[in-house]
Scaffold this motif. Structure first.
Motif, mmCIF file in Angstrom:
data_model
loop_
_atom_site.group_PDB
_atom_site.id
_atom_site.type_symbol
_atom_site.label_atom_id
_atom_site.label_comp_id
_atom_site.label_asym_id
_atom_site.label_seq_id
_atom_site.Cartn_x
_atom_site.Cartn_y
_atom_site.Cartn_z
ATOM 1 N N PHE A 167 0.850 -1.192 0.000
ATOM 2 C CA PHE A 167 0.000 0.000 0.000
ATOM 3 C C PHE A 167 0.889 1.247 0.000
ATOM 4 C CE2 PHE A 167 -2.710 3.311 1.633
ATOM 5 C CZ PHE A 167 -3.955 3.018 1.115
ATOM 6 N N TYR A 168 0.786 2.018 -1.063
ATOM 7 C CA TYR A 168 1.556 3.254 -1.177
ATOM 8 C C TYR A 168 0.646 4.453 -0.882
ATOM 9 C CZ TYR A 168 5.105 0.406 -3.499
ATOM 10 O OH TYR A 168 6.050 -0.550 -3.785
ATOM 11 N N GLU A 169 1.183 5.401 -0.119
ATOM 12 C CA GLU A 169 0.400 6.551 0.348
ATOM 13 C C GLU A 169 0.366 7.666 -0.700
ATOM 14 O OE1 GLU A 169 -1.412 6.883 2.941
ATOM 15 O OE2 GLU A 169 -0.845 5.154 4.170
ATOM 16 N N PHE A 170 -0.308 7.403 -1.829
ATOM 17 C CA PHE A 170 -0.537 8.476 -2.792
ATOM 18 C C PHE A 170 -1.618 9.399 -2.239
ATOM 19 C CE2 PHE A 170 0.590 4.734 -5.525
ATOM 20 C CZ PHE A 170 1.869 5.171 -5.842
ATOM 21 N N SER A 171 -1.350 10.701 -2.217
ATOM 22 C CA SER A 171 -2.250 11.632 -1.537
ATOM 23 C C SER A 171 -2.617 12.800 -2.448
ATOM 24 C CB SER A 171 -1.577 12.167 -0.267
ATOM 25 O OG SER A 171 -0.422 12.919 -0.605
ATOM 26 N N ASN A 172 -3.512 13.655 -1.933
ATOM 27 C CA ASN A 172 -3.900 14.854 -2.679
ATOM 28 C C ASN A 172 -2.747 15.831 -2.818
ATOM 29 O OD1 ASN A 172 -6.546 13.995 -3.053
ATOM 30 N ND2 ASN A 172 -7.256 14.891 -1.131
ATOM 31 N N ALA A 173 -1.780 15.765 -1.907
ATOM 32 C CA ALA A 173 -0.607 16.623 -2.040
ATOM 33 C C ALA A 173 0.168 16.273 -3.310
ATOM 34 C CB ALA A 173 0.292 16.471 -0.810
ATOM 35 N N ASP A 174 0.212 14.984 -3.667
ATOM 36 C CA ASP A 174 0.843 14.585 -4.922
ATOM 37 C C ASP A 174 0.099 15.175 -6.109
ATOM 38 O OD1 ASP A 174 2.608 13.020 -3.424
ATOM 39 O OD2 ASP A 174 1.291 11.279 -3.517
ATOM 40 N N PHE A 191 7.622 13.436 -12.296
ATOM 41 C CA PHE A 191 6.578 12.634 -11.667
ATOM 42 C C PHE A 191 7.145 11.328 -11.089
ATOM 43 C CE2 PHE A 191 2.637 14.377 -14.120
ATOM 44 C CZ PHE A 191 2.789 15.571 -13.432
ATOM 45 N N GLU A 192 8.093 10.733 -11.818
ATOM 46 C CA GLU A 192 8.639 9.449 -11.381
ATOM 47 C C GLU A 192 9.583 9.597 -10.196
ATOM 48 O OE1 GLU A 192 11.706 6.033 -13.018
ATOM 49 O OE2 GLU A 192 10.615 7.280 -14.458
ATOM 50 N N ASN A 193 10.443 10.598 -10.222
ATOM 51 C CA ASN A 193 11.508 10.705 -9.224
ATOM 52 C C ASN A 193 11.194 11.652 -8.073
ATOM 53 O OD1 ASN A 193 13.387 9.002 -10.696
ATOM 54 N ND2 ASN A 193 13.579 10.693 -12.147
ATOM 55 N N ALA A 194 10.319 12.629 -8.295
ATOM 56 C CA ALA A 194 10.096 13.643 -7.269
ATOM 57 C C ALA A 194 8.707 13.602 -6.655
ATOM 58 C CB ALA A 194 10.347 15.047 -7.855
ATOM 59 N N VAL A 195 7.684 13.279 -7.426
ATOM 60 C CA VAL A 195 6.304 13.407 -6.936
ATOM 61 C C VAL A 195 5.723 12.051 -6.523
ATOM 62 C CG1 VAL A 195 3.981 14.258 -7.451
ATOM 63 C CG2 VAL A 195 5.973 15.419 -8.432
ATOM 64 N N ILE A 235 7.739 4.690 -3.840
ATOM 65 C CA ILE A 235 7.778 3.306 -4.306
ATOM 66 C C ILE A 235 9.164 2.722 -4.097
ATOM 67 C CG2 ILE A 235 7.527 1.832 -6.333
ATOM 68 C CD1 ILE A 235 5.444 3.776 -7.390
ATOM 69 N N ASP A 236 9.234 1.583 -3.431
ATOM 70 C CA ASP A 236 10.526 0.950 -3.145
ATOM 71 C C ASP A 236 10.684 -0.403 -3.818
ATOM 72 O OD1 ASP A 236 8.725 -0.513 -1.697
ATOM 73 O OD2 ASP A 236 9.569 -0.061 0.267
ATOM 74 N N ASN A 237 9.757 -0.760 -4.709
ATOM 75 C CA ASN A 237 9.854 -2.003 -5.472
ATOM 76 C C ASN A 237 10.104 -1.636 -6.932
ATOM 77 O OD1 ASN A 237 8.600 -4.192 -7.290
ATOM 78 N ND2 ASN A 237 8.676 -5.231 -5.319
#
Length: 444
Positions: free
Chosen positions: A28-35, A62-66, A71-73
């Motif tokens: 479970f990755y914490e994608f949020s409204n801040a992203d 988007f991939e490296n900063a946001v 993501i660690d996998n």
């Protein structure tokens, strides 16, 4: 507006994909409204003006900063990267003749809010796996994951309330006898528990890497088997009243009463979560390892199919195979490449090829030659044909666009990865990455 709509769509997709863990994402990755707000700021700054849009720059941010920072996998990161290339592209957000977003939504050319609402309203009421680029049978996989979670929760609910200092002979006899009887049945006809340390061969300094690994693997496995056998014997003696209760015996017994594997055993080998499956797997692997050692000593290990699920540490076996190959090729170990061959045939210039069998596949089917899409009623996982793998000194320099690299995991929870194997496929490799195709070791 089109880029902002694509961003909102992308953000919704990666959030909803969390409903299909561990196949949608491995965790479970914490994608949020801040992203989402950060992404919108980037779109506002880079997609305004009359100049050409630098989509590669947007992909990198988007991939490296946001989004990708959480993501660690590496394979989850490939999924994210595939979505970025699919949605934020001039063929989708350009002028006339562009592709539909996710193959479903044709973005309006206007800046009118009503046009975008109309496009959303045209979507079906139920979410199809096609929207997420997931396999058609993902609902079956999700139901199996939910069922496993419910069973785990039921075990927790039905656990007895144990007093650490209290010994209830009636409860211990009733609830621990099934474990003791199972262990006795599993070891019937086997002399493993009777082996003494001097009867278990140890590796020598001049042993080849594969033989040295297998000897150490079997040695540690039988040591763990003896540890479990001794702990269960002491529990049995306490129940019969021939041994005094000690702290270690109480801790092991209480863990089994809670249907957990005692922590002292887990430190040696994690294995399945439930004691019954843990016992079966331990004994099965110990017995199988005897055959591995015999075949390796006779020089026939590499000529017969190998089931990696019979090993406690299959990743270490592949590393030992790498060392063995480096010695025979007389090449630095870091200069070797891991390659695979499907559908029979041999690997050129391979000195230590191994035929791997017993693998299961999730997210796709394999017709013997290439990956094919699942049907809605396909099983969550199916067996796959054996493949040949090897470490070679040279890899083809030709770019292979009709194959995809997929991870091999220990189990369906996808928490531990063994290695990765390249499989032939049709279509774009990115499409198969979005389906989270993976190989799983067969349960022992």
């Amino acid at each position: 507006p089109g880029a902002l709509f694509a961003l909102a769509w992308f953000h919704a997709i990666i959030q909803e994909r969390r409903n299909y863990i561990p196949q949608g994402w491995t965790k479970f990755y914490e994608f949020s409204n801040a992203d989402l707000r950060s992404g919108a700021d980037i779109i506002d700054r880079l997609c305004t003006g009359t100049g050409s849009i630098q989509w590669d720059f947007i992909h990198g941010l988007f991939e490296n900063a946001v989004f990708g920072g959480r993501i660690d996998n590496s394979y989850d990161l490939e999924v994210l990267r595939s979505y970025l290339y699919q949605y934020f592209d001039r063929d989708v957000l350009g002028g006339k003749g562009r592709r539909k977003l996710a193959g479903l939504v044709e973005l309006p050319l206007s800046v009118n809010h009503k046009d975008y609402v109309k496009a959303i309203s045209a979507l079906p009421d139920t979410d199809s796996p096609v929207i997420f680029s997931l396999p058609r049978n993902i609902d079956r996989s999700q139901q199996e994951s939910v069922a496993k979670a419910v069973l785990s929760q039921l075990v927790v609910v039905t656990r007895p309330d144990l007093e650490e200092s209290h010994f209830d002979k009636t409860r211990w006899t009733r609830d621990l006898s099934p474990f003791l009887n199972l262990w006795k049945r599993l070891n019937q006809g086997s002399d493993l528990v009777k082996l003494t340390p001097d009867q278990i061969p140890s590796p020598k300094e001049d042993d080849p890497p594969l033989l040295a690994f297998l000897l150490l693997e079997r040695q540690s496995a039988i040591s763990l088997l003896h540890r479990v056998h001794g702990d269960l014997s002491r529990i049995s003696k306490v129940i019969r009243g021939t041994l005094l209760l000690t702290t270690d015996v109480r801790e092991n017994a209480n863990a089994l009463l809670r249907h957990e594997v005692p922590s002292a055993w887990v430190k040696k080998w994690e294995g399945p979560a439930t004691p019954i499956h843990w016992f079966r797997s331990l004994v099965g692997k110990c017995v199988a390892l005897g055959g591995w050692v015999e075949r390796c000593g006779a020089g026939s290990l590499l000529s017969s199919p190998a089931d990696l699920s019979e090993l406690f540490h299959p990743a270490v076996f592949l590393n030992a195979l790498r060392q063995e190959s480096a010695r025979r090729l007389k090449q630095p170990i870091n200069d070797l490449f891991f390659v695979s061959q499907w559908g029979g045939g041999t690997i050129k210039k391979a000195v230590c090829p191994v035929i791997i069998e017993g693998l299961m596949i999730e997210g796709a089917l394999f017709d013997g030659h290439k990956l094919v899409e699942c049907n809605r009623d396909s099983p969550a996982s199916t067996s796959i044909a054996a493949c040949t793998v090897a470490w070679v000194a040279e890899r083809s320099t030709k770019r292979n666009t009709d194959s995809v690299e997929v991870p091999v995991y220990y189990s369906t929870d996808r928490e531990q990865q063994v290695t990765s194997i390249t499989i032939p496929c049709s279509g774009s490799p990115r499409d198969w990455k979005l389906k989270s195709v993976a190989l799983i070791l067969k349960n022992q």
